[in-house]
Scaffold this motif. Structure first.
Motif, PDB file in Angstrom:
ATOM      1  N   LEU A  95      12.885   0.668   3.286  1.00 20.60           N
ATOM      2  CA  LEU A  95      13.286  -0.257   2.220  1.00 20.60           C
ATOM      3  C   LEU A  95      12.129  -1.163   1.821  1.00 20.60           C
ATOM      4  CD1 LEU A  95      15.549  -1.772   0.536  1.00 20.60           C
ATOM      5  CD2 LEU A  95      15.843  -3.199   2.569  1.00 20.60           C
ATOM      6  N   VAL A  96      11.484  -1.769   2.812  1.00 19.90           N
ATOM      7  CA  VAL A  96      10.397  -2.709   2.526  1.00 19.90           C
ATOM      8  C   VAL A  96       9.177  -1.984   1.964  1.00 19.90           C
ATOM      9  CG1 VAL A  96       8.801  -4.370   3.563  1.00 19.90           C
ATOM     10  CG2 VAL A  96      11.203  -4.350   4.256  1.00 19.90           C
ATOM     11  N   SER A  97       8.790  -0.874   2.591  1.00 18.70           N
ATOM     12  CA  SER A  97       7.568  -0.185   2.172  1.00 18.70           C
ATOM     13  C   SER A  97       7.687   0.382   0.760  1.00 18.70           C
ATOM     14  CB  SER A  97       7.235   0.932   3.157  1.00 18.70           C
ATOM     15  OG  SER A  97       8.256   1.913   3.178  1.00 18.70           O
ATOM     16  N   ALA A  98       8.877   0.868   0.386  1.00 17.37           N
ATOM     17  CA  ALA A  98       9.039   1.421  -0.962  1.00 17.37           C
ATOM     18  C   ALA A  98       8.828   0.347  -2.020  1.00 17.37           C
ATOM     19  CB  ALA A  98      10.425   2.054  -1.101  1.00 17.37           C
ATOM     20  N   GLY A  99       9.462  -0.812  -1.846  1.00 19.24           N
ATOM     21  CA  GLY A  99       9.325  -1.877  -2.836  1.00 19.24           C
ATOM     22  C   GLY A  99       7.934  -2.468  -2.873  1.00 19.24           C
ATOM     23  N   VAL A 100       7.341  -2.714  -1.695  1.00 17.96           N
ATOM     24  CA  VAL A 100       6.002  -3.307  -1.656  1.00 17.96           C
ATOM     25  C   VAL A 100       4.959  -2.343  -2.210  1.00 17.96           C
ATOM     26  CG1 VAL A 100       4.219  -4.213  -0.131  1.00 17.96           C
ATOM     27  CG2 VAL A 100       6.598  -4.839   0.252  1.00 17.96           C
ATOM     28  N   SER A 101       5.087  -1.048  -1.896  1.00 13.46           N
ATOM     29  CA  SER A 101       4.125  -0.065  -2.414  1.00 13.46           C
ATOM     30  C   SER A 101       4.214   0.049  -3.929  1.00 13.46           C
ATOM     31  CB  SER A 101       4.370   1.295  -1.765  1.00 13.46           C
ATOM     32  OG  SER A 101       4.160   1.242  -0.372  1.00 13.46           O
ATOM     33  N   ALA A 102       5.442   0.037  -4.464  1.00 15.94           N
ATOM     34  CA  ALA A 102       5.594   0.085  -5.919  1.00 15.94           C
ATOM     35  C   ALA A 102       4.958  -1.140  -6.571  1.00 15.94           C
ATOM     36  CB  ALA A 102       7.076   0.195  -6.286  1.00 15.94           C
ATOM     37  N   PHE A 103       5.210  -2.318  -6.003  1.00 19.42           N
ATOM     38  CA  PHE A 103       4.606  -3.532  -6.544  1.00 19.42           C
ATOM     39  C   PHE A 103       3.080  -3.480  -6.434  1.00 19.42           C
ATOM     40  CE2 PHE A 103       2.910  -7.806  -5.954  1.00 19.42           C
ATOM     41  CZ  PHE A 103       3.410  -8.465  -7.068  1.00 19.42           C
ATOM     42  N   SER A 104       2.573  -2.941  -5.321  1.00 11.70           N
ATOM     43  CA  SER A 104       1.124  -2.871  -5.114  1.00 11.70           C
ATOM     44  C   SER A 104       0.446  -1.997  -6.149  1.00 11.70           C
ATOM     45  CB  SER A 104       0.828  -2.349  -3.709  1.00 11.70           C
ATOM     46  OG  SER A 104       1.391  -3.193  -2.718  1.00 11.70           O
ATOM     47  N   SER A 105       1.180  -1.031  -6.701  1.00  8.33           N
ATOM     48  CA  SER A 105       0.591  -0.161  -7.721  1.00  8.33           C
ATOM     49  C   SER A 105       0.129  -0.949  -8.934  1.00  8.33           C
ATOM     50  CB  SER A 105       1.614   0.899  -8.145  1.00  8.33           C
ATOM     51  OG  SER A 105       1.995   1.690  -7.041  1.00  8.33           O
ATOM     52  N   GLY A 106       0.791  -2.043  -9.236  1.00 10.12           N
ATOM     53  CA  GLY A 106       0.359  -2.878 -10.345  1.00 10.12           C
ATOM     54  C   GLY A 106      -0.422  -4.091  -9.915  1.00 10.12           C
ATOM     55  N   TYR A 107      -0.401  -4.414  -8.615  1.00 14.68           N
ATOM     56  CA  TYR A 107      -1.028  -5.653  -8.141  1.00 14.68           C
ATOM     57  C   TYR A 107      -2.506  -5.479  -7.831  1.00 14.68           C
ATOM     58  CZ  TYR A 107      -1.794  -9.865  -5.340  1.00 14.68           C
ATOM     59  OH  TYR A 107      -2.283 -11.058  -4.852  1.00 14.68           O
ATOM     60  N   PHE A 108      -2.840  -4.422  -7.082  1.00 14.63           N
ATOM     61  CA  PHE A 108      -4.219  -4.261  -6.623  1.00 14.63           C
ATOM     62  C   PHE A 108      -5.086  -3.740  -7.761  1.00 14.63           C
ATOM     63  CE2 PHE A 108      -2.237  -3.905  -2.306  1.00 14.63           C
ATOM     64  CZ  PHE A 108      -2.775  -5.084  -1.835  1.00 14.63           C
ATOM     65  N   ARG A 109      -5.539  -4.671  -8.584  1.00 19.20           N
ATOM     66  CA  ARG A 109      -6.386  -4.296  -9.708  1.00 19.20           C
ATOM     67  C   ARG A 109      -7.871  -4.473  -9.389  1.00 19.20           C
ATOM     68  NH1 ARG A 109      -1.888  -6.747 -12.569  1.00 19.20           N
ATOM     69  NH2 ARG A 109      -2.849  -8.802 -12.494  1.00 19.20           N
ATOM     70  N   LYS A 110      -8.165  -5.459  -8.564  1.00 23.97           N
ATOM     71  CA  LYS A 110      -9.572  -5.714  -8.251  1.00 23.97           C
ATOM     72  C   LYS A 110      -9.850  -5.659  -6.753  1.00 23.97           C
ATOM     73  CE  LYS A 110     -10.399  -8.631 -12.298  1.00 23.97           C
ATOM     74  NZ  LYS A 110     -10.860  -9.947 -12.785  1.00 23.97           N
ATOM     75  N   GLY A 111      -8.835  -5.329  -5.969  1.00 23.92           N
ATOM     76  CA  GLY A 111      -9.086  -5.129  -4.564  1.00 23.92           C
ATOM     77  C   GLY A 111      -9.009  -6.362  -3.699  1.00 23.92           C
ATOM     78  N   GLU A 112      -8.802  -7.552  -4.282  1.00 24.56           N
ATOM     79  CA  GLU A 112      -8.656  -8.777  -3.503  1.00 24.56           C
ATOM     80  C   GLU A 112      -9.829  -8.990  -2.538  1.00 24.56           C
ATOM     81  OE1 GLU A 112      -5.525 -10.005  -5.496  1.00 24.56           O
ATOM     82  OE2 GLU A 112      -6.165 -11.104  -3.728  1.00 24.56           O
ATOM     83  N   GLY A 113     -11.052  -8.717  -2.968  1.00 20.63           N
ATOM     84  CA  GLY A 113     -12.210  -8.936  -2.112  1.00 20.63           C
ATOM     85  C   GLY A 113     -12.605  -7.731  -1.292  1.00 20.63           C
ATOM     86  N   THR A 114     -11.762  -6.724  -1.196  1.00 26.57           N
ATOM     87  CA  THR A 114     -12.030  -5.490  -0.458  1.00 26.57           C
ATOM     88  C   THR A 114     -11.836  -4.318  -1.412  1.00 26.57           C
ATOM     89  OG1 THR A 114     -11.316  -6.450   1.643  1.00 26.57           O
ATOM     90  CG2 THR A 114     -11.259  -4.068   1.480  1.00 26.57           C
ATOM     91  N   PRO A 115     -12.635  -3.267  -1.332  1.00 23.35           N
ATOM     92  CA  PRO A 115     -12.414  -2.102  -2.207  1.00 23.35           C
ATOM     93  C   PRO A 115     -10.975  -1.614  -2.119  1.00 23.35           C
ATOM     94  CG  PRO A 115     -14.493  -1.890  -1.052  1.00 23.35           C
ATOM     95  CD  PRO A 115     -13.830  -3.114  -0.486  1.00 23.35           C
ATOM     96  N   PRO A 116     -10.362  -1.292  -3.239  1.00 22.55           N
ATOM     97  CA  PRO A 116      -8.941  -0.927  -3.230  1.00 22.55           C
ATOM     98  C   PRO A 116      -8.635   0.278  -2.350  1.00 22.55           C
ATOM     99  CG  PRO A 116      -9.952  -0.451  -5.355  1.00 22.55           C
ATOM    100  CD  PRO A 116     -10.934  -1.269  -4.595  1.00 22.55           C
ATOM    101  N   GLY A 117      -9.565   1.238  -2.280  1.00 24.55           N
ATOM    102  CA  GLY A 117      -9.327   2.388  -1.419  1.00 24.55           C
ATOM    103  C   GLY A 117      -9.277   2.011   0.048  1.00 24.55           C
ATOM    104  N   LEU A 118     -10.129   1.078   0.462  1.00 21.47           N
ATOM    105  CA  LEU A 118     -10.101   0.610   1.845  1.00 21.47           C
ATOM    106  C   LEU A 118      -8.812  -0.146   2.130  1.00 21.47           C
ATOM    107  CD1 LEU A 118     -11.505   0.314   4.540  1.00 21.47           C
ATOM    108  CD2 LEU A 118     -12.735  -1.676   3.638  1.00 21.47           C
TER     109      LEU A 118
END
Length: 672
Positions: A95-118
């Motif tokens: 339940l938690v991982s599905a919602g957070v992963s979906a939100f992360s698809s639009g959130y991680f645009r610049k990587g928050e200081g770390t490369p998005p792939g990492l």
């Protein structure tokens, strides 16, 4: 499904998460591939895990021995097991991982200081390690997965590692988690009772004496309490949650904290063969103080994410209260009431996972749109960010415990558990429990007060800064995450009877009883945990009545007052120069709470001189736990280090003397 197919599918989902993480390393700086390809794939696996967990809750336990061993040793294979308890937590993780992963698809645009792939790699390793913790059926596999969880979560917390405060928060989490892991290692050593067999099946067959069982319990409480954030091991949580990216905070609050509760349930109700009353009393006391401390600090915060972090501490405290009640009832052989307290705990776990994840992803959307998390610089965002505002409103109402949402059902079941404690065969407990119930009601009221402050200051009123006019609402992927968690809050609130019935196998496994008879008497519409004549709740009827009243009010206003209204500026007490800065502030909301609960806080005030050209007044409230526990501990460790350093630089005569005295002492002890 055939034998073992469920656990094999669960391990395939774990392997899928690991594969997605490795793909993230391959596309470390390809933001579009990571955001719109890998994170949605992880969300899909989360949905599959949710369905698999729900399906397997009613099925028989399945076991599996993996063909790989610990560190390549052939004699130490990993044993895996899925039963009703692990299946339920797997469903919550999905339940938690599905919602957070979906939100992360639009959130991680610049990587928050770390490369998005990492970040993608660290995030999915964290998910995989959580699932492996739930599936582990031996101490080796459990601790390996536990350490994987700690390391991956540490790297996620310090995603923006260029900031010293964030590195310090990650180190604090890492340090306390490893101290807890050491306690767990010793606890498992006691549970295997000298047999050398570290599988959980062997531990279930042991019958420790009450003394050694209590020692194992205390070590487990320290180890799992460090991960859950129970007092006094909570100090990492209000530092790590604000430091981490918002999706990471949602995952940590939504489920990583629950890993500690899973460990306590597995140890106390599965691996140990007995429950002792004082265990329940201890968890009641720790949980109550944790909840009170968390809600007080949450009410006085002016930082969005820190407010929600302290609120999570409050929620974890309430869960430990439910756990303590369940142990207390079980110790006195009152299995029916233990089932009620256990049902309240399990409902709290799912409810908190839904609404706190929703609140954290909501703050993430606000932070992305405005660049601000200070409540004093926000306001009026409901006009600029309506999707985020309405989603956050659902989360705030659920967190405040208002019907017909999920938070009300979990708190109502907890209070129902307290109503039957006068039947305990202990006069002292019968006298103290009503006071505890009153404090629980106080905590619930303060939680509602905090959510009013959170939503009102962020989304209502007028913007406090001109830059807020440029705020943009969440994107479609972020809205998908909102919708998933909103649906969970609504369904858990509107369908409590179905949820409690689904929990029956888990409750029966842990408490030795369930609420089946009472639920059958109440029917599918009426939630009556012990009997219709004692207490009942009909959420759909409540919702229909509420909607009907709102509709009737709307029709009356439209029918009798339409066209008779006029708009005018609000009265400003005769002051024509009213600005948005004159609205109630976060400090203003928290000031009464800060004054009432001052003994719990360490308050520092900076009062300006009347002769200052630009006077400023500053007040800060910090946790006394640092001054009472951790500061003396740090001084003691520094003294021990300095003493060891002096010994290391000493003369050979000193070493020989110490060795001689140690040898004489050992000979005396052996002779005795």
């Amino acid at each position: 499904m055939e034998s073992r197919i469920v656990i094999q599918l669960a391990l395939c989902i774990v392997a899928g998460w690991l594969a997605i993480g490795c793909a993230g390393l391959a596309y470390a700086r390809r933001t579009r591939v990571v955001a719109h390809g890998l994170f949605p794939a992880g969300a899909l696996l989360g949905v599959l895990l949710f369905g698999l967990g729900v399906y397997s809750m009613r099925g028989p336990a399945q076991t599996l021995v993996l063909p790989i061993g610990l560190a390549g040793l052939p004699g130490l294979p990993f044993h895996e097991r899925i039963d009703a308890l692990s299946a339920y937590f797997l469903a919550v993780l999905g339940l938690v991982s599905a919602g957070v992963s979906a939100f992360s698809s639009g959130y991680f645009r610049k990587g928050e200081g770390t490369p998005p792939g990492l970040l993608c790699f660290e995030y999915h390793v964290c998910l995989a390690s959580l699932a492996l913790v739930l599936l582990a059926n031996d101490a080796y596999g459990f601790l390996v997965a536990w350490e994987m969880l700690t390391i991956s979560a540490t790297f996620l917390v310090m995603s923006n590692h260029r900031i010293a405060e964030i590195r310090g928060a990650a180190f604090l989490y890492f340090l306390i988690s490893h101290a807890g892991a050491l306690a767990l290692l010793i606890s498992f050593g006691l549970l295997q009772a000298g047999t050398g067999d570290y599988t959980f099946d062997a531990m279930r067959a042991q019958h420790l004496t009450p003394l050694w069982a209590s020692v194992a319990f205390l070590l487990a409480l320290a180890g799992f309490g460090a991960k859950a954030g129970i007092f006094p091991l909570h100090v990492w949580l209000p530092e790590a949650h604000p430091a981490a990216p918002s999706p990471v905070s949602a995952l940590m609050s939504g489920f990583v904290l629950k890993a500690g509760l899973y460990g306590m349930l597995r140890t106390v109700f599965d691996l140990l063969h007995l429950q002792i009353a004082w265990w329940g009393v201890l968890m009641l006391a720790l949980g109550l103080f944790t909840a009170l401390l968390g809600v007080v600090f949450s009410a006085i915060q002016s930082d969005m994410k820190r407010l929600l972090a302290w609120s999570s501490i409050e929620n974890i405290g309430l869960m430990f209260v439910s756990l303590g009640l369940a142990v207390l009832f079980r110790a006195f052989g009152m299995n029916g009431l233990a089932a009620l307290a256990m049902t309240a705990l399990l409902y709290q776990i799912a409810s908190h996972a839904a609404f706190k994840s929703l609140l954290f992803v909501g703050t993430g959307a606000v932070l992305h749109a405005t660049g601000e998390r200070n409540l004093g610089r926000l306001g009026g965002l409901i006009h600029r960010m309506p999707w985020t505002a309405w989603a956050a409103l659902v989360g705030a109402l659920a967190s405040a415990g208002l019907p017909p949402l999920s938070g009300f059902v979990s708190e109502w079941l907890l209070l129902q558990s307290f109503l039957f404690t006068p039947g305990l065969p202990n006069a002292f407990l019968n006298m103290a429990i009503p006071l505890i119930a009153a404090l629980i009601a106080l905590v619930a009221a303060l939680a509602g007060y905090t959510m009013v402050k959170f939503f009102g200051i962020v989304f209502l009123g007028q913007p406090r800064e001109a830059a807020l006019a440029r705020a943009r609402d969440a994107g479609r992927w972020e809205r998908a995450g909102f919708g998933w968690f909103v649906a969970a809050c609504l369904l858990l609130g509107l369908m409590p009877v179905q949820m409690v019935r689904a929990l029956t196998p888990v409750v029966r496994q842990l408490a030795g009883a369930d609420l089946g008879a009472a639920m059958q008497a109440g029917g599918w519409l009426l939630l009556a945990p012990t009997g219709v004549e004692r207490a009942s709740y009909m959420p759909t009827v409540f919702l229909a009545f509420f909607v009907g009243c709102c509709g009737l009010a709307y029709l009356l206003v439209r029918r009798f007052y339409h066209g008779r209204l006029r708009r005018a500026a609000p009265w400003a007490c005769g002051n024509p120069f009213v600005t948005a800065r004159m609205q109630d502030s976060a400090e203003g909301f928290g000031q009464p709470i800060r004054e009432i609960f001052a003994p719990l806080l360490r308050i520092e005030r900076s009062v300006p001189s009347p002769f200052d050209a630009q006077p400023t007044y500053r007040v800060t409230a910090s946790d006394r736990t640092w001054a009472w526990i951790y500061a003396p501990l740090a001084r003691g460790l520094r003294w021990m280090g300095a003493f060891a350093g002096r010994l290391q630089a000493g003369r050979i005569a000193v070493y020989l003397t110490c060795s001689f005295l140690a040898l004489i002492t050992l000979l005396i002890l052996v002779r005795r």
